[in-house]
Scaffold this active site. Structure first.
Site, PDB file in Angstrom:
ATOM      1  N   ASP A  25       0.790  -1.243   0.000  1.00  0.00           N
ATOM      2  CA  ASP A  25       0.000   0.000   0.000  1.00  0.00           C
ATOM      3  C   ASP A  25       0.825   1.298   0.000  1.00  0.00           C
ATOM      4  O   ASP A  25       1.808   1.385   0.726  1.00  0.00           O
ATOM      5  CB  ASP A  25      -0.862   0.087   1.261  1.00  0.00           C
ATOM      6  CG  ASP A  25      -1.591  -1.188   1.582  1.00  0.00           C
ATOM      7  OD1 ASP A  25      -1.539  -2.121   0.785  1.00  0.00           O
ATOM      8  OD2 ASP A  25      -2.191  -1.229   2.662  1.00  0.00           O
TER       9      ASP A  25
ATOM     10  N   SER B  43      -0.393   0.062   7.459  1.00  0.00           N
ATOM     11  CA  SER B  43      -0.751   1.254   6.687  1.00  0.00           C
ATOM     12  C   SER B  43      -1.340   2.379   7.519  1.00  0.00           C
ATOM     13  O   SER B  43      -1.900   2.154   8.592  1.00  0.00           O
ATOM     14  CB  SER B  43      -1.754   0.878   5.604  1.00  0.00           C
ATOM     15  OG  SER B  43      -1.074   0.197   4.594  1.00  0.00           O
TER      16      SER B  43
HETATM   17  C1  FRU Z   1      -3.852  -3.709   2.601  1.00  0.00           C
HETATM   18  C2  FRU Z   1      -3.255  -4.118   3.946  1.00  0.00           C
HETATM   19  C3  FRU Z   1      -3.648  -3.163   5.050  1.00  0.00           C
HETATM   20  C4  FRU Z   1      -2.530  -3.349   6.030  1.00  0.00           C
HETATM   21  C5  FRU Z   1      -1.344  -3.530   5.129  1.00  0.00           C
HETATM   22  C6  FRU Z   1      -0.274  -4.438   5.665  1.00  0.00           C
HETATM   23  O1  FRU Z   1      -3.143  -4.209   1.523  1.00  0.00           O
HETATM   24  O2  FRU Z   1      -3.631  -5.443   4.256  1.00  0.00           O
HETATM   25  O3  FRU Z   1      -4.929  -3.391   5.596  1.00  0.00           O
HETATM   26  O4  FRU Z   1      -2.379  -2.244   6.881  1.00  0.00           O
HETATM   27  O5  FRU Z   1      -1.843  -4.057   3.927  1.00  0.00           O
HETATM   28  O6  FRU Z   1       0.837  -4.444   4.824  1.00  0.00           O
END
Ligand code: FRU
Length: 482
Positions: free
Chosen positions: A42, A102
């Site tokens: 992300d 994230s």
């Molecule tokens: C989305 C996610 C988020 C999380 C992050 C972990 O792709 O699963 O919900 O914070 O990636 O890398």
């Protein structure tokens, strides 16, 4: 040595060991942000701070799986010339020991604030999540302030991805969540000082603003006003695939409506997808110094093909999409590549074609291409654009359907994504070495995908089953500077 320093040293060692492998990879991207090594997912903390755009991202420098997660960091003054920085956050503290997950950024009184989720795996296989804060004066070095929000009652520990913004005298935060009855939802908080947060309750979701369950988890929420509407973007997981919808393992989309600031009720329309390609997830937006609402997403998908990307052999995986400016028109989000990307344009070819049941070959000299087609008239069944060995886009006029086809990464067969579009009048394509972003009708519908071809394609094949009057333009494109 403290844990933070130790992790940073290990990351530096890893960068020295494997970075050159990526630089030699024929599939490496020229005008997209990719991880220096390892896995990128992300985009995080998109923000304009002290005359620069900052893009942080979920980063596992140690491999191409979703194990370790730090916040990688790039910045730029113009979205073209980029600088790579040391990781902003590494998971060194107890409350984030299994990942600095994230989150988002904001600026306040000359400082940069990052809100993110501390992910903790417990000994019995469970999870804890903490919404945490880190603050920086220079935008490069961050001081962690620890958790500011713990898990509220009624939700599972799949509670993450805080997005924070300001309205009048108050800060607000949305967090992606799962209720104890395993339904996806988004939870709202408010604060006067960014440290103490009041739980306002769910903002949208089943039993709140919709009648039925809509997936088991909503990730990466983002809530903002644009063109007089309130928009909630989120990434729901657990939707059943339908003929023209929800074709990937996980989805990203939005609901548009109006948020009553007093009652905190959000009345909205139905969920619409942001992208119909294979590789688009967890988008985040921000407003820049020109007051544009800009979106960047993860150009990837955590599905069964993830480890089949050939780039894994060169120790890197995934990328971010190009930045896109958003507008709301007639209840829909339109996405367009930001104007700055036009500075990548080099040689240009332009022509008008009248095609009657024919195929036209157009030479292209590099894989880095921007193509723009205006369809002034089309009577017929199918119109397609084929970059041989790469991908194929087909417009089926009678059905009002557009399909995108690529080869599976294991090369076993072709695979297709579709979307409904009443009339296609305009096609805008940005192709990098192994990615393509296709904007139909000025961004009404978008397909974002990676592709890996074994040969270099030197022409496009434009085929018309019927008769068509088209105006064609293409440009060879330059690379980002680092
Ligand atoms: C989305 C996610 C988020 C999380 C992050 C972990 O792709 O699963 O919900 O914070 O990636 O890398």
């Amino acid at each position: 040595m403290n844990k933070d320093l130790q992790l940073r040293e290990e990351i530096n060692k890893r960068l020295e060991q494997v970075r050159t492998k990526k630089m030699k990879d024929p599939y490496r991207l020229a005008f997209h942000l990719t991880p220096p090594v390892g896995l990128m997912n992300d985009p995080n903390g998109l923000v304009y701070f002290k005359d620069k755009y900052h893009v942080f991202f979920q980063w596992n420098p140690f491999g191409t799986k979703h194990t370790f997660k730090a916040w990688g960091h790039f910045s730029s003054e113009d979205f073209i010339q980029w600088e790579e920085h040391p990781p902003a956050l590494v998971p060194s503290e107890w409350y984030e020991k299994d990942g600095c997950y994230s989150g988002s950024a904001l600026t306040h009184q000359g400082k940069l604030y990052l809100f993110y989720t501390g992910n903790v795996r417990t000994n019995n296989g469970g999870r804890e999540s903490y919404q945490c804060l880190a603050v920086s004066e220079d935008g490069i070095h961050f001081e962690k302030q620890g958790p500011v929000i713990e898990l509220p009652k009624g939700y599972t520990s799949d509670f993450r991805d805080p997005k924070v913004w300001r309205e009048k005298d108050r800060w607000y935060m949305v967090v992606g969540a799962q209720t104890e009855s395993l339904e996806g939802t988004v939870v709202l908080y408010s604060s006067l000082d960014l440290l103490k947060w009041k739980l306002e309750g769910p903002l949208a979701g089943p039993g709140i603003s919709m009648s039925n369950k809509f997936g088991y988890m909503w990730e990466c929420p983002d809530f903002f006003s644009l063109d007089g509407k309130d928009v909630l973007i989120y990434s729901p997981q657990g939707l059943e695939s339908q003929q023209y919808q929800f074709q990937n393992l996980y989805q990203s989309g939005y609901i548009i409506g109006s948020w009553n600031r007093q009652t905190k009720r959000f009345e909205h329309g139905k969920f619409q997808e942001l992208d119909y390609g294979f590789d688009f997830y967890a988008p985040q937006t921000f407003t820049d110094n020109k007051k544009r609402r800009i979106l960047i997403a993860w150009m990837g998908m955590g599905d069964e093909q993830e480890q089949n990307h050939p780039t894994v052999q060169n120790d890197w995986l995934h990328a971010l999409t190009i930045p896109r400016e958003l507008r709301v028109k007639e209840g829909k989000i339109y996405q367009r590549p930001i104007n700055e990307l036009k500075t990548l344009r080099k040689s240009h070819f332009e022509a008008s074609f009248n095609l009657v049941h024919e195929q036209k070959e157009i030479d292209i000299y590099t894989q880095l291409q921007e193509i723009m087609i205006e369809i002034n008239k089309f009577d017929g069944k199918e119109l397609s654009l084929h970059l041989q060995g790469n991908w194929k886009l087909t417009y089926f006029k009678d059905q009002g359907v557009v399909t995108f086809e690529r080869m599976r990464f294991d090369r076993s067969e072709k695979e297709t994504r579709k979307c409904l579009v009443e009339t296609v009048k305009h096609i805008h394509i940005l192709q990098d070495h192994s990615s393509v972003e296709i904007f139909l009708n000025n961004g009404e519908k978008v397909f974002t995908s990676r592709f890996y071809s074994e040969s270099t394609c030197t022409h496009c094949l434009l085929s018309v089953d019927g008769s068509a009057a088209l105006h064609w333009q293409n440009w060879d494109l330059d690379s980002f500077c680092f």
